[in-house]
Design a protein around this motif. Structure first.
Motif, short mmCIF file in Angstrom:
data_model
loop_
_atom_site.label_atom_id
_atom_site.label_comp_id
_atom_site.label_asym_id
_atom_site.label_seq_id
_atom_site.Cartn_x
_atom_site.Cartn_y
_atom_site.Cartn_z
N GLU A 58 0.86 -1.19 0.00
CA GLU A 58 0.00 0.00 0.00
C GLU A 58 0.89 1.23 0.00
OE1 GLU A 58 -2.54 0.55 3.45
OE2 GLU A 58 -3.26 2.50 2.72
N ASN A 118 -4.36 5.16 -1.95
CA ASN A 118 -5.49 5.73 -1.20
C ASN A 118 -6.12 6.87 -1.98
OD1 ASN A 118 -5.51 4.46 1.65
ND2 ASN A 118 -3.34 4.93 1.29
N GLU A 150 -8.01 2.24 -2.77
CA GLU A 150 -8.61 2.15 -1.44
C GLU A 150 -9.50 3.36 -1.19
OE1 GLU A 150 -5.90 1.25 1.76
OE2 GLU A 150 -5.07 -0.50 0.71
N ASP A 179 -11.58 0.67 2.73
CA ASP A 179 -10.60 0.93 3.79
C ASP A 179 -11.30 1.17 5.13
OD1 ASP A 179 -8.09 1.36 4.83
OD2 ASP A 179 -7.65 3.14 3.64
N LYS A 200 -10.72 -3.94 4.03
CA LYS A 200 -9.60 -3.83 4.95
C LYS A 200 -10.18 -3.62 6.34
CE LYS A 200 -5.69 -2.40 3.55
NZ LYS A 200 -4.54 -1.54 3.17
#
Ligand code: C2E
Ligand code: CA
Ligand code: CA
Ligand code: CA
Length: 279
Positions: A58, A118, A150, A179, A200
């Protein structure tokens, strides 16, 4: 200093003004920092249980300024409010895709199953985001599914266009991960309306592992839901061997956290992937 109620009011106004000034200063500084190349990305391994082999990463942004590293918690909210996140986000997405292509050339295209980026609420509201993502994967020759975007529940509910953007990203073939799963108001409801591929599980639930049935209930329930819906799950914020063991016992396959690795510069990921080939 003055005393009494009046002084308290003055002090409150001053701190509010200070905060606003600080915000404007950070915003101007962000713009300058972007041109000056002060941002860089770290990559945190996502590992497969129980052995801890890195299978994905990530990306997490950092800002180095005057020899100091500034956390995204400090500047991402300002970048969101000022809209600068759109420009910064485009840079992040391009950099991540370039890095994914470089790792693929160097270690083989199966070395990492995915590389995550992200994306915040403001970015999902930007009509240009889908083109930015499509452009970056095409330019760097990344298979779309290898890029994971995400998103958070709050971001999806931020406005009318957000859900349409997620649908368009999913149609491109990129992987969509939800997320901080479980921290919002409608995490489960979102799974019905949003084309999610992965969840997640938030650190706050991982923290409760080993604390008895009540503490573990959500982590346990999520595996069943994920299996039924055909989603894969990643447990976030794993800090101890005991948590990792317990996750494996409960059927979790992927985990991320300081117990395995901190966010690392690209060269450290190269070393990790080199080592994994020989083990
Ligand atoms: P997030 O997406 O939930 O990222 C996970 C955060 O938890 C990261 O903090 C990571 O360093 C930290 N973390 C990972 N493992 C552990 C652990 O075992 N224990 C603890 N205590 N923390 C752990 P970081 O890098 O400071 O990022 C904070 C947040 O800033 C991210 O939360 C994300 O919402 C945002 N962010 C970071 N990079 C980007 C970016 O490139 N774009 C956008 N839009 N937001 C970003
Ligand atoms: Ca994340
Ligand atoms: Ca999909
Ligand atoms: Ca998270």
């Amino acid at each position: 200093a003055a005393s009494g109620a009046g002084a308290r009011v003055v002090r409150y106004d001053a701190s509010l003004e200070q905060r606003l000034t600080q915000r404007a200063t950070i915003a101007a500084d962000l713009r300058r920092g972007l041109t000056a190349g002060e941002f860089h990305l770290l990559y945190q391994p996502i590992v497969e249980l129980p052995h801890g082999r890195t299978v994905a990463v990530e990306s997490l942004i950092r800002w180095s300024k005057d020899g100091r590293t500034i956390s995204p918690a400090e500047f991402i909210p300002v970048a969101e409010d000022t809209g600068l996140i759109v420009e910064l986000g485009a840079w992040i997405i391009d950099t991540v895709c370039a890095q994914a292509a470089a790792w693929s050339r160097r270690h083989g295209c199966d070395a990492l199953r995915s590389i995550a980026v992200n994306v915040s609420a403001r970015q999902l509201l930007d009509p240009g985001l889908v083109d930015v993502v499509a452009g970056a994967i095409a330019r760097h020759g990344i298979p779309a599914a290898r890029l994971t975007v995400e998103i958070t529940e709050t971001a999806v509910f931020a406005g009318g266009r957000a859900l349409a953007t997620v649908n368009a990203l999913s149609a491109l073939g990129v992987t969509i991960a939800l997320d901080d799963f479980g921290t919002g108001h409608s995490s489960l409801g979102l799974l019905r309306i949003c084309p999610v591929d992965a969840i997640k599980v938030d650190k706050s639930f991982v923290d409760g592992l080993g604390g008895g049935p009540q503490q573990e209930a959500i982590v346990i329930a999520l595996t069943g839901i994920a299996e039924t819906l055909g989603l894969y799950t990643v447990a976030e914020g794993v800090e101890t061997a005991a948590q990792a063991r317990r996750l494996h016992e409960l059927g979790y396959r992927y985990a991320q956290g300081f117990h395995f690795a901190r966010p690392l510069p690209p060269a450290a990921i190269d070393d990790l992937l080199d080592q994994q080939v020989t083990t």
